[in-house]
Scaffold this motif. Structure first.
Motif, PDB file in Angstrom:
ATOM      1  N   ALA A 199       3.876  -9.763  41.677  1.00 38.33           N
ATOM      2  CA  ALA A 199       3.965 -10.051  40.239  1.00 38.33           C
ATOM      3  C   ALA A 199       3.625  -8.842  39.380  1.00 38.33           C
ATOM      4  O   ALA A 199       4.024  -8.774  38.216  1.00 38.33           O
ATOM      5  CB  ALA A 199       3.044 -11.220  39.879  1.00 38.33           C
ATOM      6  N   VAL A 200       2.866  -7.906  39.924  1.00 33.09           N
ATOM      7  CA  VAL A 200       2.428  -6.735  39.157  1.00 33.09           C
ATOM      8  C   VAL A 200       2.865  -5.464  39.877  1.00 33.09           C
ATOM      9  O   VAL A 200       3.067  -5.464  41.100  1.00 33.09           O
ATOM     10  CB  VAL A 200       0.892  -6.737  38.980  1.00 33.09           C
ATOM     11  N   PRO A 201       3.009  -4.354  39.151  1.00 29.53           N
ATOM     12  CA  PRO A 201       3.457  -3.107  39.793  1.00 29.53           C
ATOM     13  C   PRO A 201       2.434  -2.522  40.754  1.00 29.53           C
ATOM     14  O   PRO A 201       2.795  -1.830  41.711  1.00 29.53           O
ATOM     15  CB  PRO A 201       3.714  -2.168  38.610  1.00 29.53           C
ATOM     16  N   ALA A 202       1.148  -2.774  40.520  1.00 24.09           N
ATOM     17  CA  ALA A 202       0.090  -2.280  41.402  1.00 24.09           C
ATOM     18  C   ALA A 202      -1.138  -3.169  41.227  1.00 24.09           C
ATOM     19  O   ALA A 202      -1.273  -3.864  40.219  1.00 24.09           O
ATOM     20  CB  ALA A 202      -0.252  -0.825  41.085  1.00 24.09           C
ATOM     21  N   PHE A 203      -2.012  -3.143  42.230  1.00 19.95           N
ATOM     22  CA  PHE A 203      -3.234  -3.951  42.173  1.00 19.95           C
ATOM     23  C   PHE A 203      -4.399  -3.060  42.592  1.00 19.95           C
ATOM     24  O   PHE A 203      -4.943  -3.184  43.684  1.00 19.95           O
ATOM     25  CB  PHE A 203      -3.109  -5.164  43.095  1.00 19.95           C
ATOM     26  N   PRO A 204      -4.780  -2.130  41.717  1.00 17.18           N
ATOM     27  CA  PRO A 204      -5.775  -1.109  42.080  1.00 17.18           C
ATOM     28  C   PRO A 204      -7.136  -1.699  42.408  1.00 17.18           C
ATOM     29  O   PRO A 204      -7.540  -2.724  41.866  1.00 17.18           O
ATOM     30  CB  PRO A 204      -5.845  -0.238  40.818  1.00 17.18           C
ATOM     31  N   LEU A 205      -7.824  -1.026  43.319  1.00 17.08           N
ATOM     32  CA  LEU A 205      -9.160  -1.386  43.796  1.00 17.08           C
ATOM     33  C   LEU A 205      -9.172  -2.655  44.642  1.00 17.08           C
ATOM     34  O   LEU A 205     -10.222  -3.102  45.086  1.00 17.08           O
ATOM     35  CB  LEU A 205     -10.160  -1.507  42.632  1.00 17.08           C
ATOM     36  N   CYS A 206      -7.992  -3.231  44.841  1.00 18.07           N
ATOM     37  CA  CYS A 206      -7.804  -4.321  45.807  1.00 18.07           C
ATOM     38  C   CYS A 206      -6.593  -3.962  46.665  1.00 18.07           C
ATOM     39  O   CYS A 206      -5.790  -4.823  47.036  1.00 18.07           O
ATOM     40  CB  CYS A 206      -7.588  -5.661  45.103  1.00 18.07           C
ATOM     41  N   THR A 207      -6.482  -2.678  46.938  1.00 16.55           N
ATOM     42  CA  THR A 207      -5.289  -2.111  47.554  1.00 16.55           C
ATOM     43  C   THR A 207      -4.953  -2.747  48.893  1.00 16.55           C
ATOM     44  O   THR A 207      -3.803  -3.116  49.157  1.00 16.55           O
ATOM     45  CB  THR A 207      -5.477  -0.595  47.745  1.00 16.55           C
ATOM     46  N   LEU A 208      -5.937  -2.867  49.755  1.00 13.29           N
ATOM     47  CA  LEU A 208      -5.690  -3.360  51.106  1.00 13.29           C
ATOM     48  C   LEU A 208      -5.234  -4.816  51.073  1.00 13.29           C
ATOM     49  O   LEU A 208      -4.328  -5.217  51.806  1.00 13.29           O
ATOM     50  CB  LEU A 208      -6.966  -3.217  51.945  1.00 13.29           C
ATOM     51  N   TYR A 209      -5.848  -5.603  50.201  1.00  9.15           N
ATOM     52  CA  TYR A 209      -5.468  -7.018  50.085  1.00  9.15           C
ATOM     53  C   TYR A 209      -4.018  -7.146  49.632  1.00  9.15           C
ATOM     54  O   TYR A 209      -3.217  -7.846  50.254  1.00  9.15           O
ATOM     55  CB  TYR A 209      -6.396  -7.727  49.101  1.00  9.15           C
ATOM     56  N   ILE A 291       4.358 -11.730  32.543  1.00 13.69           N
ATOM     57  CA  ILE A 291       3.846 -10.459  33.067  1.00 13.69           C
ATOM     58  C   ILE A 291       4.973  -9.449  33.262  1.00 13.69           C
ATOM     59  O   ILE A 291       4.835  -8.262  32.940  1.00 13.69           O
ATOM     60  CB  ILE A 291       3.100 -10.693  34.400  1.00 13.69           C
ATOM     61  N   GLN A 292       6.100  -9.924  33.774  1.00 10.21           N
ATOM     62  CA  GLN A 292       7.214  -9.020  34.059  1.00 10.21           C
ATOM     63  C   GLN A 292       7.887  -8.479  32.800  1.00 10.21           C
ATOM     64  O   GLN A 292       8.697  -7.556  32.883  1.00 10.21           O
ATOM     65  CB  GLN A 292       8.242  -9.731  34.938  1.00 10.21           C
TER      66      GLN A 292
END
Length: 318
Positions: A199-209, A291-292
């Motif tokens: 849903a989002v272009p990136a999910f920083p600080l939860c990268t591995l998940y 969001i998109q």
């Protein structure tokens, strides 16, 4: 005179074309909206009993997995529950039997998906379901980050557990269940993904998940095509926030925007057997649509700042 008339006709044509294109675009948007309303609220659920008399659910003692197990039991489907904690598995099984007056059978398979190798997991599942008509598999087990953190801060043991639980386990459990489905030429496989990966272009600080959940989406697409002609429906469900322990500290109170696990499970069951990739809960699909429409740069900045603040609060506590 002839030239003047031709010019006027051309001008009329120039005016009509945009109107026609606008009308067609409006009609397409309206049709998509009607389809969304149909799918979200009125489309009947498939008869899940036609897939088989048993369903296997991983991560079945908490959150979405537990809610899905109860929802499947309410449909009269017997359950194979997979979890790492014997006492919690037993408690969940007993609760299901009591609620449904022993109308469903429940079997437990104790596996710590973070500690066993893929082949060991596959062998244990194959042994546990031997002789059972398993028609539905729900790969729900997953690890979430303890709190937002940079990847170099994650301990190697935790990193390895993430990979095993979120990717390896789903792959090997699917491999163990597929032969039985192929033999009877029907079945349904549901992988619980995450909006963090799509849903989002990136999910920083939860990268591995987010990255491991992205694997589930591609895994689902590929095997969905591979086994479609064999009567096996493969689906990756992509929820946004659901009020479970996994999102504790973010937005963990149930609401119309963040459904409880029970609310989500009802929507989830209604979607099984349809789209390869779907967002079952209606408000999640609305949020995704909005969001998109936002710029990627804005979303990246907002999420990075949000998780940095959450990380800072966590570190201040300890």
């Amino acid at each position: 005179m002839i030239f003047s008339r031709s010019a006027m006709e051309f001008q009329d044509f120039i005016l009509i074309v945009p109107c026609c294109l606008g009308f067609i675009s409006l009609c397409k948007t309206f049709i998509r909206f009607l389809k969304w309303v149909w799918v979200s609220f009125f489309r009947p659920a498939k008869n899940l009993n036609e897939y088989g008399s048993w369903a296997l659910v991983t991560g079945s003692t908490d959150g979405i997995g537990k809610a899905l197990a109860f929802e499947l039991a309410s449909k009269g489907i017997n359950l194979v529950l997979v979890g790492r904690n014997p006492s919690k598995l037993e408690a969940t099984s007993n609760e299901i039997r009591e609620r449904f007056a022993r109308k469903v059978d429940v079997k437990d398979i104790v596996i710590d998906l973070a500690k066993f190798s893929g082949e060991e997991i596959s062998n244990m599942v194959e042994e546990g379901i031997k002789g059972l008509d398993v028609g539905i598999l729900i790969n729900n087990a997953g690890m979430g980050p303890p709190y937002p953190m940079f990847i170099h801060e994650i301990e190697s043991e935790v990193l390895e557990s993430f990979m095993r639980v979120n990717m390896d386990a789903a792959t090997w459990v699917t491999r163990a269940v597929l032969p039985g489905m192929l033999q009877k030429k029907k079945g349904a496989i549901v992988n619980i993904g995450s909006g963090s990966s799509m849903a989002v272009p990136a999910f920083p600080l939860c990268t591995l998940y987010a990255s491991t959940k992205a694997y589930l989406a591609m895994f689902s697409r590929c095997i969905g095509l591979e086994y479609e002609e064999h009567g096996i429906d493969v689906q990756c469900q992509v929820p946004l926030f659901v009020a479970t322990k996994m999102i504790r500290g973010f937005n963990d109170s149930a609401s119309v925007f963040t459904p409880s696990a029970e609310m989500y499970s009802k929507a989830s069951i209604r979607c099984i057997g349809y789209e390869h990739i779907c967002t079952p809960y209606w408000m999640h699909s609305v949020q995704w649509f909005l969001i998109q429409r936002l710029p990627d740069a804005l979303l990246n900045w907002y999420l990075f700042e949000l998780f940095l603040k959450s990380r800072k609060r966590r570190m201040e506590k300890f």
